[in-house]
Scaffold this active site. Structure first.
Site, PDB file in Angstrom:
ATOM      1  N   ASP A  23      46.580  65.937  41.070  1.00  0.00           N
ATOM      2  CA  ASP A  23      47.412  66.067  42.268  1.00  0.00           C
ATOM      3  C   ASP A  23      48.582  65.093  42.312  1.00  0.00           C
ATOM      4  O   ASP A  23      49.017  64.690  43.392  1.00  0.00           O
ATOM      5  CB  ASP A  23      46.542  65.857  43.518  1.00  0.00           C
ATOM      6  CG  ASP A  23      45.930  64.465  43.572  1.00  0.00           C
ATOM      7  OD1 ASP A  23      45.418  64.008  42.544  1.00  0.00           O
ATOM      8  OD2 ASP A  23      45.980  63.831  44.643  1.00  0.00           O
ATOM      9  N   CYS A  24      49.144  64.710  41.191  1.00  0.00           N
ATOM     10  CA  CYS A  24      50.210  63.710  41.168  1.00  0.00           C
ATOM     11  C   CYS A  24      51.571  64.324  41.501  1.00  0.00           C
ATOM     12  O   CYS A  24      52.051  65.205  40.778  1.00  0.00           O
ATOM     13  CB  CYS A  24      50.277  63.053  39.790  1.00  0.00           C
ATOM     14  SG  CYS A  24      51.638  61.890  39.617  1.00  0.00           S
ATOM     15  N   LYS A  52      41.220  55.723  29.309  1.00  0.00           N
ATOM     16  CA  LYS A  52      42.135  56.709  28.739  1.00  0.00           C
ATOM     17  C   LYS A  52      41.977  56.731  27.220  1.00  0.00           C
ATOM     18  O   LYS A  52      41.635  55.720  26.607  1.00  0.00           O
ATOM     19  CB  LYS A  52      43.580  56.378  29.122  1.00  0.00           C
ATOM     20  CG  LYS A  52      43.861  56.473  30.619  1.00  0.00           C
ATOM     21  CD  LYS A  52      45.320  56.182  30.908  1.00  0.00           C
ATOM     22  CE  LYS A  52      45.614  56.370  32.392  1.00  0.00           C
ATOM     23  NZ  LYS A  52      45.026  55.301  33.216  1.00  0.00           N
ATOM     24  N   SER A  78      58.819  59.124  35.902  1.00  0.00           N
ATOM     25  CA  SER A  78      59.436  60.395  36.286  1.00  0.00           C
ATOM     26  C   SER A  78      60.947  60.288  36.419  1.00  0.00           C
ATOM     27  O   SER A  78      61.670  61.249  36.115  1.00  0.00           O
ATOM     28  CB  SER A  78      58.815  60.923  37.592  1.00  0.00           C
ATOM     29  OG  SER A  78      59.020  60.021  38.663  1.00  0.00           O
ATOM     30  N   HIS A 164      52.404  66.175  50.026  1.00  0.00           N
ATOM     31  CA  HIS A 164      51.327  65.186  50.100  1.00  0.00           C
ATOM     32  C   HIS A 164      51.261  64.571  51.492  1.00  0.00           C
ATOM     33  O   HIS A 164      50.175  64.431  52.065  1.00  0.00           O
ATOM     34  CB  HIS A 164      51.543  64.084  49.056  1.00  0.00           C
ATOM     35  CG  HIS A 164      50.917  64.378  47.734  1.00  0.00           C
ATOM     36  ND1 HIS A 164      49.809  63.712  47.265  1.00  0.00           N
ATOM     37  CD2 HIS A 164      51.242  65.282  46.777  1.00  0.00           C
ATOM     38  CE1 HIS A 164      49.478  64.178  46.068  1.00  0.00           C
ATOM     39  NE2 HIS A 164      50.340  65.133  45.748  1.00  0.00           N
ATOM     40  N   TRP A 211      43.901  60.802  47.909  1.00  0.00           N
ATOM     41  CA  TRP A 211      44.276  59.677  48.769  1.00  0.00           C
ATOM     42  C   TRP A 211      43.040  58.960  49.315  1.00  0.00           C
ATOM     43  O   TRP A 211      43.065  57.736  49.496  1.00  0.00           O
ATOM     44  CB  TRP A 211      45.178  60.162  49.898  1.00  0.00           C
ATOM     45  CG  TRP A 211      46.535  60.519  49.411  1.00  0.00           C
ATOM     46  CD1 TRP A 211      47.073  61.768  49.278  1.00  0.00           C
ATOM     47  CD2 TRP A 211      47.532  59.611  48.935  1.00  0.00           C
ATOM     48  NE1 TRP A 211      48.333  61.704  48.756  1.00  0.00           N
ATOM     49  CE2 TRP A 211      48.650  60.391  48.528  1.00  0.00           C
ATOM     50  CE3 TRP A 211      47.598  58.226  48.799  1.00  0.00           C
ATOM     51  CZ2 TRP A 211      49.812  59.820  48.010  1.00  0.00           C
ATOM     52  CZ3 TRP A 211      48.765  57.649  48.278  1.00  0.00           C
ATOM     53  CH2 TRP A 211      49.843  58.450  47.897  1.00  0.00           C
ATOM     54  N   LYS A 214      42.099  56.676  46.465  1.00  0.00           N
ATOM     55  CA  LYS A 214      43.090  55.629  46.198  1.00  0.00           C
ATOM     56  C   LYS A 214      43.025  54.503  47.220  1.00  0.00           C
ATOM     57  O   LYS A 214      43.088  53.314  46.872  1.00  0.00           O
ATOM     58  CB  LYS A 214      44.501  56.234  46.188  1.00  0.00           C
ATOM     59  CG  LYS A 214      45.596  55.240  45.820  1.00  0.00           C
ATOM     60  CD  LYS A 214      46.930  55.926  45.707  1.00  0.00           C
ATOM     61  CE  LYS A 214      48.029  54.950  45.303  1.00  0.00           C
ATOM     62  NZ  LYS A 214      47.822  54.408  43.944  1.00  0.00           N
TER      63      LYS A 214
END
Length: 226
Positions: A23-24, A52, A78, A164, A211, A214
C-alpha cells in the site's frame, strides 16, 4: 527496448520477492507514471522490515523503496525516479511548472503528523483542513489538474497520498473531507478513475492496516475514551 523493473512494498505476509502489491503511495506514483507513459515494466515487491533479500540489499544498501531498475542502473527515491523517467522516457512532459511545484505539498506531512498524534482534536486537524481549502482554491483557479488541463508528476505524487489520508482519517479519526470542497472532491474522483490509478490501486483495508502497524494505532481513535 527498455528493461524496467520496480521494487516496492509487498502486501503483508506475502514474502520477498512477492508479486502482491502493498500500500505504498510513493511506489504507486512510480507505477502511475509508467502506466501513463505506456512503458512495459516488471513489478517486484519486497517485504518491509529487517529481512530484505541479500541480493536486493547489495544493489540498494539503504533498503528503502521504491526503487527503479533500468538495465544495470538502480534509482532509489520516488522524486529521483520521476526525474529519471521524465528525462529518459517522457521528454520532460511530466515535469510540473516551477510556479506550481509546491501546490499541495503540505497535505501529506500534516496528515501523518495528525494520525501519529492519536488525537482527533489535535491542532493538526485545523491545519489539515486549511491545506485542503487552499488546494481547493488552487484547483478552482488553475484546474482541473494541478497545472491545468493535463496531469503532471505532481498529480501522480499527490493523488495516492490524498487517498491514504481520506481512507485512514475516515477510519481512525472519523473525519471526512469536507463536501463543500467540490474542486478537491472532483479532483480525487478524476484521478482515481484514471485507468492507471485503478490498475495500480490496493484495498482500503490494506491502507488501514498499514497505518495501524506503522504508528501502533488502536482499531479506532475517535471512539477511544480519554
Amino acid at each position: 527496448m527498455s528493461d524496467l523493473e520496480v521494487f516496492g512494498k509487498a502486501a503483508p505476509g506475502t514474502g520477498s520477492p512477492s508479486k502482491e502489491r502493498g500500500d505504498c503511495p510513493f511506489t504507486q506514483r512510480v507505477f502511475l507514471e509508467l502506466e501513463e507513459l505506456s512503458l512495459p515494466y516488471t513489478a517486484t515487491y519486497i517485504q518491509e522490515g529487517p529481512n530484505k533479500p541479500h541480493w536486493f540489499m547489495v544493489k540498494n544498501p539503504s533498503g528503502l523503496m521504491p526503487v527503479l531498475r533500468d538495465g544495470e542502473t538502480w534509482i532509489q527515491d520516488s522524486d529521483k525516479i520521476a526525474e529519471y523517467l521524465d528525462k529518459h522516457y517522457a521528454g520532460n512532459t511530466l515535469k510540473i511548472p516551477v510556479e506550481f511545484r509546491d501546490v499541495g505539498d503540505k497535505i501529506f506531512p500534516i496528515f501523518t503528523k495528525w494520525l501519529q498524534s492519536k488525537d482527533p482534536g489535535s491542532p493538526c486537524r485545523d491545519e489539515f483542513v486549511e491545506e485542503l481549502v487552499g488546494f481547493d482554491r488552487h484547483l478552482q483557479n488553475h484546474g482541473p489538474y494541478i497545472a491545468g488541463e493535463r496531469p503532471t508528476d505532481s498529480d501522480f505524487a499527490l493523488a495516492p497520498k490524498l487517498r491514504h489520508a481520506r481512507v485512514a482519517l475516515a477510519h481512525f479519526m472519523d473525519f471526512r473531507f469536507p463536501q463543500e470542497l467540490g474542486a478537491v472532491q472532483s479532483y480525487m474522483n478524476r484521478m482515481e478513475s484514471r485507468e492507471s490509478f485503478e490498475k495500480t490501486n490496493y484495498p482500503d483495508e490494506m491502507i488501514i492496516q498499514g497505518w495501524r502497524t506503522k504508528f501502533k494505532l488502536p482499531e479506532k481513535i475517535a471512539n477511544v475514551p480519554n
